[in-house]
Design an enzyme around this catalytic site. Structure first.
Site, mmCIF file in Angstrom:
data_model
loop_
_atom_site.group_PDB
_atom_site.id
_atom_site.type_symbol
_atom_site.label_atom_id
_atom_site.label_comp_id
_atom_site.label_asym_id
_atom_site.label_seq_id
_atom_site.Cartn_x
_atom_site.Cartn_y
_atom_site.Cartn_z
ATOM 1 N N LYS A 191 0.843 -1.203 0.000
ATOM 2 C CA LYS A 191 0.000 0.000 0.000
ATOM 3 C C LYS A 191 0.878 1.254 0.000
ATOM 4 O O LYS A 191 0.669 2.171 -0.796
ATOM 5 C CB LYS A 191 -0.905 -0.025 1.236
ATOM 6 C CG LYS A 191 -1.787 1.165 1.402
ATOM 7 C CD LYS A 191 -1.997 1.479 2.860
ATOM 8 C CE LYS A 191 -0.733 1.682 3.586
ATOM 9 N NZ LYS A 191 -0.418 2.729 4.397
ATOM 10 N N GLN B 27 -5.801 -1.677 9.873
ATOM 11 C CA GLN B 27 -5.454 -2.950 9.241
ATOM 12 C C GLN B 27 -6.033 -4.126 10.032
ATOM 13 O O GLN B 27 -5.780 -4.266 11.229
ATOM 14 C CB GLN B 27 -3.915 -3.060 9.123
ATOM 15 C CG GLN B 27 -3.429 -4.323 8.446
ATOM 16 C CD GLN B 27 -3.962 -4.461 7.017
ATOM 17 O OE1 GLN B 27 -3.995 -3.508 6.260
ATOM 18 N NE2 GLN B 27 -4.407 -5.664 6.668
ATOM 19 N N ASP C 69 -12.102 2.507 3.855
ATOM 20 C CA ASP C 69 -12.302 1.061 3.714
ATOM 21 C C ASP C 69 -13.785 0.724 3.552
ATOM 22 O O ASP C 69 -14.135 -0.397 3.191
ATOM 23 C CB ASP C 69 -11.743 0.326 4.945
ATOM 24 C CG ASP C 69 -10.422 -0.354 4.648
ATOM 25 O OD1 ASP C 69 -10.140 -0.617 3.463
ATOM 26 O OD2 ASP C 69 -9.669 -0.617 5.599
#
Ligand code: NAD
Length: 298
Positions: free
Chosen positions: A53, A97, A120
């Site tokens: 990422k 995460q 997200d």
């Protein structure tokens, strides 16, 4: 039948052209899309994802900073950081995460993220908008799958789509997308899970099969019908004799479905690259929203 491999990088290249234009437009207004990533613990797969990422964000001249915490960090510490990040204009998106270490209050932590920075798409507000048919941030992996289907011109209208896996991050939002009256929706969708009886009977009826399970090679050639389009979301580490001592395989036994399926995404190199690409897409979208709000109030 010749089976086409649906390669994610080709889709990403096309999306990146559009993203670059938006990013340079923002730059002219003095805004660099920024993402704060919070990584707790030392899960090796999470570390790999966070590194990929960071590289992808740098390549597109976006900003990203990772906040690292030990496994024993407590919920309040994380929640207090998220509250600060919610107010920090440098970050347009915040990513937690997953998976979090077992003892942590996952939902409480995810729900602390301000919905306007929830790139997200895991906040109930954004999931609600998705179900309402008017999404803002769509979870990255399902959104990436839609982009793959669009790029390779796999029509979804009236098709029977079977999704194996009902997680909040893949299976359920995928169901919401494919069943909606969207351009890339309008499928008849069946969703399967651990309590599903006779999985094979159902997968054999799929025109589009999406496997998001986390079980290596669960779907084999005997479970799919001729001409099916298969999206393999699974990323599983299995031991082998290589230097790394493992290799990555999907939930689909790829070699076994070659010659039966019309198409299949490879693992690695199928869905994976799209997940990060859609994260940048959502962060750019958040930055554009921020920039337009700032413009109207400033
Ligand atoms: P999860 O563990 O949250 O959910 C797995 C789902 O599969 C559950 O709903 C469960 O009911 C179902 N399931 C498990 N075993 C089953 C079985 N034998 N038969 C039918 N259903 C079964 O997992 P997740 O977060 O949705 O991820 C699934 C897989 O996708 C994992 O391998 C993960 O690493 C991978 N993944 C990949 C990407 C990507 O970018 N490619 C993104 C997210 C997840």
């Amino acid at each position: 039948m010749e089976t086409q491999l649906l390669k994610g990088r080709e889709v990403v290249s096309q999306i990146n052209v559009e993203l670059r234009t938006k990013i340079s437009l923002l730059k002219k207004k003095g805004v660099v899309p920024g993402l704060a990533a919070i990584l707790i613990g030392s899960d090796p797969a999470s570390k790999v994802y966070i590194n990929s990422k960071e590289n992808a964000f740098k390549k597109l001249n976006c900003y990203t900073q990772t906040f690292l915490f030990n496994e024993d960090a407590d919920d309040d510490e994380i929640i207090s950081l998220i509250k600060k990040l919610n107010k920090n204009d440098k970050f347009h998106g915040i990513l937690i995460q997953l998976p979090l270490p077992g003892k942590m209050a996952v939902k409480k932590i995810l729900h602390t993220v301000e919905p306007s920075k929830d790139v997200d798409g895991f906040h109930p507000y954004n999931l609600g908008l998705l179900l309402d048919g008017d999404p803002n941030f769509i979870p990255c992996t399902p959104n990436g799958i839609i982009e793959i289907l669009k790029f390779y011109k796999i029509d979804t209208l009236g098709k029977h789509a079977v999704i194996v896996g009902r997680s909040n991050i893949v299976g359920k939002p995928m169901f919401a997308l494919l069943s909606q009256n969207f351009k890339m929706g309008n499928s008849t969708v069946t969703i399967c899970h651990t309590k599903t009886k006779n999985l094979k009977e159902i997968t054999l009826k799929a025109d589009i099969l999406i496997a998001a399970v986390g079980v290596p090679n669960l779907i084999n050639g005997s479970m799919v019908k001729k001409g099916v389009d298969i999206i393999d979301v699974g990323i599983n580490r299995v031991s082998d004799n290589s230097i790394k001592k493992y290799k990555l395989v999907g939930d689909v036994f790829t070699e076994d479905v070659i010659g039966i399926a019309n198409s299949v995404t490879p693992v690695p190199g199928g869905v994976g690259p799209l997940t990060i690409c859609m994260l940048i897409h959502n962060t750019v979208k958040a930055a554009l929203n921020f920039s337009s709000t700032r413009g109207s109030t400033g």
